[in-house]
Design an enzyme around this catalytic site. Structure first.
Site, PDB file in Angstrom:
ATOM      1  N   ASN A 114      29.037  43.183  47.302  1.00 17.86           N
ATOM      2  CA  ASN A 114      29.009  41.988  48.148  1.00 17.86           C
ATOM      3  C   ASN A 114      28.270  42.315  49.452  1.00 17.86           C
ATOM      4  O   ASN A 114      28.661  43.241  50.178  1.00 17.86           O
ATOM      5  CB  ASN A 114      30.459  41.565  48.438  1.00 17.86           C
ATOM      6  CG  ASN A 114      30.545  40.326  49.292  1.00 17.86           C
ATOM      7  OD1 ASN A 114      29.855  40.210  50.294  1.00 17.86           O
ATOM      8  ND2 ASN A 114      31.416  39.402  48.933  1.00 17.86           N
ATOM      9  N   HIS A 173      27.951  33.575  57.597  1.00 22.12           N
ATOM     10  CA  HIS A 173      27.108  34.759  57.353  1.00 22.12           C
ATOM     11  C   HIS A 173      25.921  34.415  56.447  1.00 22.12           C
ATOM     12  O   HIS A 173      24.815  34.228  56.912  1.00 22.12           O
ATOM     13  CB  HIS A 173      27.920  35.975  56.854  1.00 22.12           C
ATOM     14  CG  HIS A 173      29.045  35.708  55.912  1.00 22.12           C
ATOM     15  ND1 HIS A 173      28.904  35.000  54.746  1.00 22.12           N
ATOM     16  CD2 HIS A 173      30.354  36.081  55.969  1.00 22.12           C
ATOM     17  CE1 HIS A 173      30.059  34.957  54.130  1.00 22.12           C
ATOM     18  NE2 HIS A 173      30.976  35.585  54.837  1.00 22.12           N
ATOM     19  N   GLY A 224      32.711  44.741  48.979  1.00 23.97           N
ATOM     20  CA  GLY A 224      31.751  44.473  50.040  1.00 23.97           C
ATOM     21  C   GLY A 224      31.977  45.307  51.292  1.00 23.97           C
ATOM     22  O   GLY A 224      31.246  46.248  51.571  1.00 23.97           O
ATOM     23  N   HIS A 225      33.027  44.984  52.022  1.00 26.55           N
ATOM     24  CA  HIS A 225      33.211  45.506  53.377  1.00 26.55           C
ATOM     25  C   HIS A 225      33.158  47.030  53.455  1.00 26.55           C
ATOM     26  O   HIS A 225      32.471  47.595  54.313  1.00 26.55           O
ATOM     27  CB  HIS A 225      34.536  44.967  53.943  1.00 26.55           C
ATOM     28  CG  HIS A 225      34.739  45.266  55.379  1.00 26.55           C
ATOM     29  ND1 HIS A 225      35.426  46.381  55.811  1.00 26.55           N
ATOM     30  CD2 HIS A 225      34.309  44.632  56.495  1.00 26.55           C
ATOM     31  CE1 HIS A 225      35.428  46.398  57.128  1.00 26.55           C
ATOM     32  NE2 HIS A 225      34.760  45.347  57.567  1.00 26.55           N
ATOM     33  N   GLY A 279      39.170  43.869  49.493  1.00 24.79           N
ATOM     34  CA  GLY A 279      39.819  44.926  50.273  1.00 24.79           C
ATOM     35  C   GLY A 279      39.683  46.320  49.681  1.00 24.79           C
ATOM     36  O   GLY A 279      40.209  47.281  50.246  1.00 24.79           O
ATOM     37  N   ARG A 289      23.744  37.797  66.341  1.00 27.10           N
ATOM     38  CA  ARG A 289      22.779  37.589  67.439  1.00 27.10           C
ATOM     39  C   ARG A 289      21.911  36.383  67.132  1.00 27.10           C
ATOM     40  O   ARG A 289      21.375  36.287  66.021  1.00 27.10           O
ATOM     41  CB  ARG A 289      21.861  38.804  67.566  1.00 27.10           C
ATOM     42  CG  ARG A 289      22.513  40.032  68.134  1.00 27.10           C
ATOM     43  CD  ARG A 289      22.400  40.005  69.645  1.00 27.10           C
ATOM     44  NE  ARG A 289      23.227  41.022  70.260  1.00 27.10           N
ATOM     45  CZ  ARG A 289      22.733  42.145  70.805  1.00 27.10           C
ATOM     46  NH1 ARG A 289      21.447  42.380  70.793  1.00 27.10           N
ATOM     47  NH2 ARG A 289      23.542  43.003  71.378  1.00 27.10           N
ATOM     48  N   THR A 294      38.469  36.229  56.361  1.00 29.03           N
ATOM     49  CA  THR A 294      37.860  36.435  55.064  1.00 29.03           C
ATOM     50  C   THR A 294      38.752  35.706  54.060  1.00 29.03           C
ATOM     51  O   THR A 294      39.807  35.209  54.439  1.00 29.03           O
ATOM     52  CB  THR A 294      37.744  37.945  54.733  1.00 29.03           C
ATOM     53  OG1 THR A 294      37.217  38.099  53.415  1.00 29.03           O
ATOM     54  CG2 THR A 294      39.076  38.663  54.817  1.00 29.03           C
ATOM     55  N   ARG A 319      29.536  30.160  52.503  1.00 30.28           N
ATOM     56  CA  ARG A 319      30.687  29.424  53.034  1.00 30.28           C
ATOM     57  C   ARG A 319      30.250  28.079  53.596  1.00 30.28           C
ATOM     58  O   ARG A 319      29.124  27.920  54.059  1.00 30.28           O
ATOM     59  CB  ARG A 319      31.353  30.227  54.153  1.00 30.28           C
ATOM     60  CG  ARG A 319      31.955  31.547  53.705  1.00 30.28           C
ATOM     61  CD  ARG A 319      32.632  32.211  54.881  1.00 30.28           C
ATOM     62  NE  ARG A 319      33.731  31.397  55.352  1.00 30.28           N
ATOM     63  CZ  ARG A 319      35.007  31.624  55.064  1.00 30.28           C
ATOM     64  NH1 ARG A 319      35.358  32.668  54.342  1.00 30.28           N
ATOM     65  NH2 ARG A 319      35.946  30.831  55.515  1.00 30.28           N
ATOM     66  N   GLU A 351      38.797  36.736  38.533  1.00 32.19           N
ATOM     67  CA  GLU A 351      38.723  37.908  39.411  1.00 32.19           C
ATOM     68  C   GLU A 351      40.095  38.040  40.047  1.00 32.19           C
ATOM     69  O   GLU A 351      40.556  37.132  40.750  1.00 32.19           O
ATOM     70  CB  GLU A 351      37.643  37.747  40.486  1.00 32.19           C
ATOM     71  CG  GLU A 351      37.585  38.987  41.389  1.00 32.19           C
ATOM     72  CD  GLU A 351      36.521  38.887  42.485  1.00 32.19           C
ATOM     73  OE1 GLU A 351      35.483  38.221  42.285  1.00 32.19           O
ATOM     74  OE2 GLU A 351      36.750  39.495  43.548  1.00 32.19           O
ATOM     75  N   ASP A 387      27.645  40.131  52.018  1.00 30.84           N
ATOM     76  CA  ASP A 387      27.897  39.152  53.092  1.00 30.84           C
ATOM     77  C   ASP A 387      27.786  39.771  54.484  1.00 30.84           C
ATOM     78  O   ASP A 387      27.282  39.151  55.426  1.00 30.84           O
ATOM     79  CB  ASP A 387      29.316  38.578  52.986  1.00 30.84           C
ATOM     80  CG  ASP A 387      29.479  37.647  51.811  1.00 30.84           C
ATOM     81  OD1 ASP A 387      28.483  37.288  51.173  1.00 30.84           O
ATOM     82  OD2 ASP A 387      30.647  37.277  51.517  1.00 30.84           O
ATOM     83  N   HIS A 388      28.318  41.011  54.610  1.00 30.97           N
ATOM     84  CA  HIS A 388      28.417  41.569  55.963  1.00 30.97           C
ATOM     85  C   HIS A 388      27.088  42.071  56.513  1.00 30.97           C
ATOM     86  O   HIS A 388      26.983  42.356  57.707  1.00 30.97           O
ATOM     87  CB  HIS A 388      29.521  42.617  56.028  1.00 30.97           C
ATOM     88  CG  HIS A 388      30.862  41.969  55.845  1.00 30.97           C
ATOM     89  ND1 HIS A 388      31.288  40.949  56.662  1.00 30.97           N
ATOM     90  CD2 HIS A 388      31.816  42.132  54.902  1.00 30.97           C
ATOM     91  CE1 HIS A 388      32.473  40.530  56.246  1.00 30.97           C
ATOM     92  NE2 HIS A 388      32.812  41.222  55.178  1.00 30.97           N
TER      93      HIS A 388
END
Ligand code: PXP
Length: 240
Positions: free
Chosen positions: A7, A51, A214-215, A193, A18, A101, A46, A152, A9-10
């Protein structure tokens, strides 16, 4: 061996932090993740566009070589975008504006009808649908009833559990949910997570065919680069 869908997204979160800045570029992150061996690229478009932007999904559709997985709420706006862009898979998730999230799974007891219509529309046009659900047999039963291709299973509560006892309890629920969904011939993915430590807990749970992460990967990539971050996670998954 289970697959790894990364993922990104981040990467867009950093860009959007910015104004008037167009980097880092999520498409570049997707290419690097694929070169490192990722089996799919995940983005969540989203409603608040905090993001990933629609143009990112359109660009990714052109570039992604493996599988483009679009996470989205089951709204008419998002269904229209998915039908137009045609990702390889759609994952239905709940959305609320206040959350940091995605907090819980999509509650199919509450949203059965909306989910059923969304699954029917998207799958009718050739896009397989996965539903992000909490590890609960009632949720899986409904996902099966409404013909979703996959589920999922939400691993967030497991990853965030504050005591070992609670962790063991939630892992057992995830295990039972994965086995039940597999028995019903649903595709079984898991995510939310997960990190380089918590992934070990899924050793031997061969019903899970893909992890969506992702994160933790993007956080590591900031320090050591995307290729190493993805490869290290893939090595851990290989040994499950
Ligand atoms: N799966 C779903 C359905 C998600 O909403 C998210 C977060 O966007 C993830 C997996 C990935 O979670 P994390 O970023 O915590 O690895």
């Amino acid at each position: 061996m289970a697959g790894l869908a990364v993922n990104i997204d981040h990467v867009a979160t950093l860009r959007e932090s910015r104004e008037f800045i167009s980097y880092p570029e999520p498409i570049a992150a997707a290419v690097l993740a694929e070169l490192a061996g990722a089996n799919g690229i995940v983005v969540h478009l989203r409603e608040d566009r905090r993001h990933i932007q629609e143009r990112d999904v359109r660009g990714l559709r052109q570039i992604v070589q493996t599988k483009l997985i679009l996470e989205m709420a089951p709204t008419s706006e998002m269904i229209g975008i998915a039908l137009d862009i045609k990702p390889d898979v759609v994952t239905l998730v709940p959305e609320s504006r206040e959350e940091l999230t995605t907090e819980g799974g999509l509650d199919l007891m509450l949203y059965k009808e909306t989910a059923a219509e969304t699954v029917s529309t998207l799958q009718g046009s050739g896009i397989p649908v996965s539903i992000f659900i909490d590890p609960n047999p009632d949720q899986i039963k409904i996902a099966h009833q409404i013909n979703a291709s996959m589920v999922e299973i939400h691993t967030g509560a497991f990853c965030n559990a504050s005591t070992e006892k609670l962790k063991v309890h939630i892992l057992e629920k995830i295990t039972q949910a994965a086995k039940y969904a597999y028995k019903l011939k649903l595709g079984v993915n898991a995510g939310h997570g997960l990190c380089y430590k918590s992934i070990h807990a899924f050793k031997g749970l061969s019903e899970i065919s893909e992890f969506s992460i992702g994160h933790s990967i993007i956080s590591k990539a900031v320090l050591v680069g995307m290729e190493r971050a993805v490869k290290e996670m893939l090595d851990l998954i290989k040994n499950l």
